[in-house]
Design a protein around this motif. Structure first.
Motif, PDB file in Angstrom:
ATOM      1  N   MET A  74       0.820  -1.198   0.000  1.00 54.10           N
ATOM      2  CA  MET A  74       0.000   0.000   0.000  1.00 54.10           C
ATOM      3  C   MET A  74       0.860   1.255   0.000  1.00 54.10           C
ATOM      4  O   MET A  74       0.457   2.310   0.408  1.00 54.10           O
ATOM      5  N   ILE A  75       2.039   1.040  -0.459  1.00 52.62           N
ATOM      6  CA  ILE A  75       2.999   2.123  -0.533  1.00 52.62           C
ATOM      7  C   ILE A  75       3.587   2.047  -1.941  1.00 52.62           C
ATOM      8  O   ILE A  75       3.594   0.983  -2.543  1.00 52.62           O
ATOM      9  N   LEU A  76       4.026   3.150  -2.469  1.00 52.67           N
ATOM     10  CA  LEU A  76       4.599   3.102  -3.814  1.00 52.67           C
ATOM     11  C   LEU A  76       5.941   2.408  -3.766  1.00 52.67           C
ATOM     12  O   LEU A  76       6.655   2.491  -2.771  1.00 52.67           O
ATOM     13  N   ASN A  77       6.314   1.753  -4.864  1.00 57.04           N
ATOM     14  CA  ASN A  77       7.659   1.206  -4.889  1.00 57.04           C
ATOM     15  C   ASN A  77       8.647   2.321  -5.225  1.00 57.04           C
ATOM     16  O   ASN A  77       8.251   3.418  -5.607  1.00 57.04           O
ATOM     17  N   LYS A  78       9.925   2.040  -5.061  1.00 55.70           N
ATOM     18  CA  LYS A  78      10.943   3.081  -5.194  1.00 55.70           C
ATOM     19  C   LYS A  78      10.950   3.709  -6.571  1.00 55.70           C
ATOM     20  O   LYS A  78      11.092   4.920  -6.724  1.00 55.70           O
ATOM     21  N   THR A  79      10.831   2.864  -7.571  1.00 58.86           N
ATOM     22  CA  THR A  79      10.878   3.357  -8.939  1.00 58.86           C
ATOM     23  C   THR A  79       9.775   4.394  -9.178  1.00 58.86           C
ATOM     24  O   THR A  79      10.017   5.455  -9.745  1.00 58.86           O
ATOM     25  N   THR A  80       8.577   4.072  -8.705  1.00 58.85           N
ATOM     26  CA  THR A  80       7.467   5.011  -8.871  1.00 58.85           C
ATOM     27  C   THR A  80       7.704   6.280  -8.064  1.00 58.85           C
ATOM     28  O   THR A  80       7.441   7.380  -8.537  1.00 58.85           O
ATOM     29  N   GLU A  81       8.241   6.110  -6.876  1.00 58.12           N
ATOM     30  CA  GLU A  81       8.549   7.269  -6.042  1.00 58.12           C
ATOM     31  C   GLU A  81       9.543   8.184  -6.769  1.00 58.12           C
ATOM     32  O   GLU A  81       9.340   9.394  -6.843  1.00 58.12           O
ATOM     33  N   TYR A  82      10.579   7.587  -7.324  1.00 58.77           N
ATOM     34  CA  TYR A  82      11.557   8.359  -8.084  1.00 58.77           C
ATOM     35  C   TYR A  82      10.885   9.100  -9.236  1.00 58.77           C
ATOM     36  O   TYR A  82      11.129  10.282  -9.471  1.00 58.77           O
ATOM     37  N   ALA A  83      10.055   8.381  -9.977  1.00 58.91           N
ATOM     38  CA  ALA A  83       9.403   8.974 -11.145  1.00 58.91           C
ATOM     39  C   ALA A  83       8.569  10.182 -10.744  1.00 58.91           C
ATOM     40  O   ALA A  83       8.645  11.243 -11.372  1.00 58.91           O
ATOM     41  N   LEU A  84       7.810  10.046  -9.675  1.00 62.40           N
ATOM     42  CA  LEU A  84       6.994  11.172  -9.224  1.00 62.40           C
ATOM     43  C   LEU A  84       7.875  12.330  -8.764  1.00 62.40           C
ATOM     44  O   LEU A  84       7.562  13.494  -9.000  1.00 62.40           O
ATOM     45  N   MET A  98      15.306  22.787 -20.128  1.00 59.84           N
ATOM     46  CA  MET A  98      15.874  21.462 -20.404  1.00 59.84           C
ATOM     47  C   MET A  98      16.468  20.911 -19.113  1.00 59.84           C
ATOM     48  O   MET A  98      17.080  21.671 -18.358  1.00 59.84           O
ATOM     49  N   TYR A  99      16.271  19.619 -18.869  1.00 56.03           N
ATOM     50  CA  TYR A  99      16.798  19.011 -17.648  1.00 56.03           C
ATOM     51  C   TYR A  99      17.673  17.828 -18.004  1.00 56.03           C
ATOM     52  O   TYR A  99      17.177  16.808 -18.497  1.00 56.03           O
ATOM     53  N   SER A 100      18.962  17.941 -17.775  1.00 54.75           N
ATOM     54  CA  SER A 100      19.843  16.812 -18.070  1.00 54.75           C
ATOM     55  C   SER A 100      19.789  15.810 -16.914  1.00 54.75           C
ATOM     56  O   SER A 100      19.457  16.165 -15.780  1.00 54.75           O
ATOM     57  N   ALA A 101      20.115  14.568 -17.226  1.00 53.27           N
ATOM     58  CA  ALA A 101      20.137  13.523 -16.204  1.00 53.27           C
ATOM     59  C   ALA A 101      21.098  13.916 -15.086  1.00 53.27           C
ATOM     60  O   ALA A 101      20.784  13.755 -13.898  1.00 53.27           O
ATOM     61  N   GLU A 102      22.231  14.468 -15.480  1.00 57.17           N
ATOM     62  CA  GLU A 102      23.238  14.850 -14.496  1.00 57.17           C
ATOM     63  C   GLU A 102      22.688  15.905 -13.533  1.00 57.17           C
ATOM     64  O   GLU A 102      22.842  15.794 -12.307  1.00 57.17           O
ATOM     65  N   TYR A 103      22.022  16.880 -14.075  1.00 60.39           N
ATOM     66  CA  TYR A 103      21.433  17.941 -13.257  1.00 60.39           C
ATOM     67  C   TYR A 103      20.375  17.365 -12.307  1.00 60.39           C
ATOM     68  O   TYR A 103      20.379  17.655 -11.105  1.00 60.39           O
ATOM     69  N   LEU A 104      19.509  16.549 -12.839  1.00 58.38           N
ATOM     70  CA  LEU A 104      18.465  15.947 -12.003  1.00 58.38           C
ATOM     71  C   LEU A 104      19.093  15.085 -10.905  1.00 58.38           C
ATOM     72  O   LEU A 104      18.628  15.080  -9.762  1.00 58.38           O
ATOM     73  N   HIS A 105      20.141  14.380 -11.257  1.00 56.76           N
ATOM     74  CA  HIS A 105      20.841  13.560 -10.269  1.00 56.76           C
ATOM     75  C   HIS A 105      21.362  14.425  -9.119  1.00 56.76           C
ATOM     76  O   HIS A 105      21.161  14.099  -7.938  1.00 56.76           O
ATOM     77  N   GLN A 106      21.985  15.531  -9.459  1.00 57.31           N
ATOM     78  CA  GLN A 106      22.512  16.426  -8.423  1.00 57.31           C
ATOM     79  C   GLN A 106      21.392  16.985  -7.544  1.00 57.31           C
ATOM     80  O   GLN A 106      21.516  17.070  -6.327  1.00 57.31           O
ATOM     81  N   GLN A 107      20.306  17.357  -8.169  1.00 58.29           N
ATOM     82  CA  GLN A 107      19.214  17.981  -7.434  1.00 58.29           C
ATOM     83  C   GLN A 107      18.418  16.991  -6.591  1.00 58.29           C
ATOM     84  O   GLN A 107      17.949  17.329  -5.514  1.00 58.29           O
ATOM     85  N   LEU A 108      18.262  15.787  -7.108  1.00 54.43           N
ATOM     86  CA  LEU A 108      17.274  14.890  -6.499  1.00 54.43           C
ATOM     87  C   LEU A 108      17.858  13.720  -5.732  1.00 54.43           C
ATOM     88  O   LEU A 108      17.142  12.980  -5.076  1.00 54.43           O
ATOM     89  N   ASN A 109      19.188  13.534  -5.858  1.00 56.61           N
ATOM     90  CA  ASN A 109      19.804  12.491  -5.055  1.00 56.61           C
ATOM     91  C   ASN A 109      19.261  11.097  -5.349  1.00 56.61           C
ATOM     92  O   ASN A 109      19.086  10.270  -4.462  1.00 56.61           O
ATOM     93  N   ILE A 110      18.974  10.854  -6.604  1.00 50.89           N
ATOM     94  CA  ILE A 110      18.540   9.532  -7.056  1.00 50.89           C
ATOM     95  C   ILE A 110      19.752   8.882  -7.717  1.00 50.89           C
ATOM     96  O   ILE A 110      20.461   9.551  -8.465  1.00 50.89           O
ATOM     97  N   PRO A 111      20.002   7.588  -7.440  1.00 48.00           N
ATOM     98  CA  PRO A 111      21.189   6.932  -8.008  1.00 48.00           C
ATOM     99  C   PRO A 111      21.321   7.207  -9.498  1.00 48.00           C
ATOM    100  O   PRO A 111      20.383   6.975 -10.266  1.00 48.00           O
ATOM    101  N   CYS A 112      22.474   7.665  -9.894  1.00 48.60           N
ATOM    102  CA  CYS A 112      22.691   8.254 -11.206  1.00 48.60           C
ATOM    103  C   CYS A 112      22.291   7.367 -12.380  1.00 48.60           C
ATOM    104  O   CYS A 112      21.493   7.746 -13.230  1.00 48.60           O
ATOM    105  N   ARG A 113      22.842   6.154 -12.396  1.00 47.88           N
ATOM    106  CA  ARG A 113      22.575   5.267 -13.521  1.00 47.88           C
ATOM    107  C   ARG A 113      21.127   4.808 -13.569  1.00 47.88           C
ATOM    108  O   ARG A 113      20.522   4.658 -14.634  1.00 47.88           O
ATOM    109  N   TYR A 114      20.571   4.611 -12.403  1.00 49.43           N
ATOM    110  CA  TYR A 114      19.170   4.160 -12.324  1.00 49.43           C
ATOM    111  C   TYR A 114      18.245   5.274 -12.801  1.00 49.43           C
ATOM    112  O   TYR A 114      17.286   5.050 -13.531  1.00 49.43           O
ATOM    113  N   LEU A 115      18.594   6.495 -12.389  1.00 47.58           N
ATOM    114  CA  LEU A 115      17.863   7.678 -12.823  1.00 47.58           C
ATOM    115  C   LEU A 115      17.837   7.797 -14.345  1.00 47.58           C
ATOM    116  O   LEU A 115      16.795   8.032 -14.952  1.00 47.58           O
ATOM    117  N   ARG A 116      19.001   7.588 -14.960  1.00 47.90           N
ATOM    118  CA  ARG A 116      19.080   7.689 -16.423  1.00 47.90           C
ATOM    119  C   ARG A 116      18.149   6.678 -17.084  1.00 47.90           C
ATOM    120  O   ARG A 116      17.417   6.998 -18.021  1.00 47.90           O
TER     121      ARG A 116
END
Lengths: 141, 141
Positions: free
Chosen positions: A1-11, A24-42
């Motif tokens: 009854m809780i979102l999984n991590k992937t969905t949480e990241y997406a939201l 424009m938002y690069s993966a690198e920028y989003l990674h820095q801002q959001l603290n989501i594992p870099c490769r997984y984020l991409r």
DNA sequence: ATATATTACTACCTTTTTATAGTATTTAAT
DNA sequence: ATTAAATACTATAAAAAGGTAGTAATATAT
């Protein structure tokens, strides 16, 4: 009854992008801002593009932007695409052990509870979030 | 936004037991009726006992019965015990990336949606299910 | 044309969840 | 006391989810 991590990241990603005014938002920028594992984020960004929420440009100064109007992206839609609620379940109503002629005893209360949740999530679009939480790009933290 | 298998099994077991009138349910019997993997089911029954929903008697003709009144067991309670919603989250409000001074952008809509769901689940007890779906033990299928 | 800053693809590793197996424990019926 | 029908405990295997690494592809700025 809780979102999984992937969905949480997406939201998190979509919510972040919706409330800023970068063009424009690069993966690198989003990674820095959001603290989501870099490769997984991409990988997830690529998936979000395939799902039609974003479009990408893999070019110098490229990155991701929304592929459609923010009004058209509601939270239930994002969750459904990522968690594949429609695809996974053999029972159209949500449970593997729930079949038409012998439904799961919990079926009704669960569906009632779930549909209330889905209703709220469906009624919230990224445009609503933008309106409510928009962050001035100048003092952008 | 979907229950995990363990929780689904737990609700299935408790719902089944609540709507029948046997005075004892052995793991073997529940396995036959509910089609839940046998060994996993046994472990789960032990867990449900530890959580205080059931009590066990490991004796000839033993098995499991409810440890408390059906009115006292609501669905949110079962889900919380099994999925450890309270324990898991670093943020008291539900998300790992959501901290007090810089909350997750999705925090508010998610919590609103979630609390509606929890409300419905809290208001549904096993006693309600029994009343609604009770199965006559004679023509018990 | 080349270099470069970016995303895309594929394979693999790690952690968590789900499931199984073997053995020990309990205690009423005999 | 013994047997037997049950649960309890612990270790491990299998599957799914989460995360990493290397390399290929893209296409614009130079």
């Amino acid at each position: 009854m809780i979102l999984n991590k992937t969905t949480e990241y997406a939201l998190t990603i979509l919510g972040f992008m919706a409330t800023r005014n970068e063009n424009m938002y690069s993966a690198e920028y989003l990674h820095q801002q959001l603290n989501i594992p870099c490769r997984y984020l991409r990988r997830l960004l690529t998936d979000l593009s395939k799902h039609g929420f974003l479009k990408s440009s893999s070019v110098r100064n490229g990155g991701f932007v929304f592929a459609k109007d923010l009004k058209e992206i509601n939270l239930a839609l994002v969750i459904n695409k990522l968690e594949g609620i429609d695809a996974i379940c053999t029972c159209i109503l949500g449970f593997s052990c729930c079949i038409v002629d012998k439904p799961w005893i919990m079926h009704e209360p669960w569906m009632e509870a779930r549909s209330k949740m889905v209703e709220t999530l469906t009624n919230t679009t990224l445009a609503d979030l933008k309106e409510k939480y928009q962050i001035d790009p100048i003092k952008n933290i």
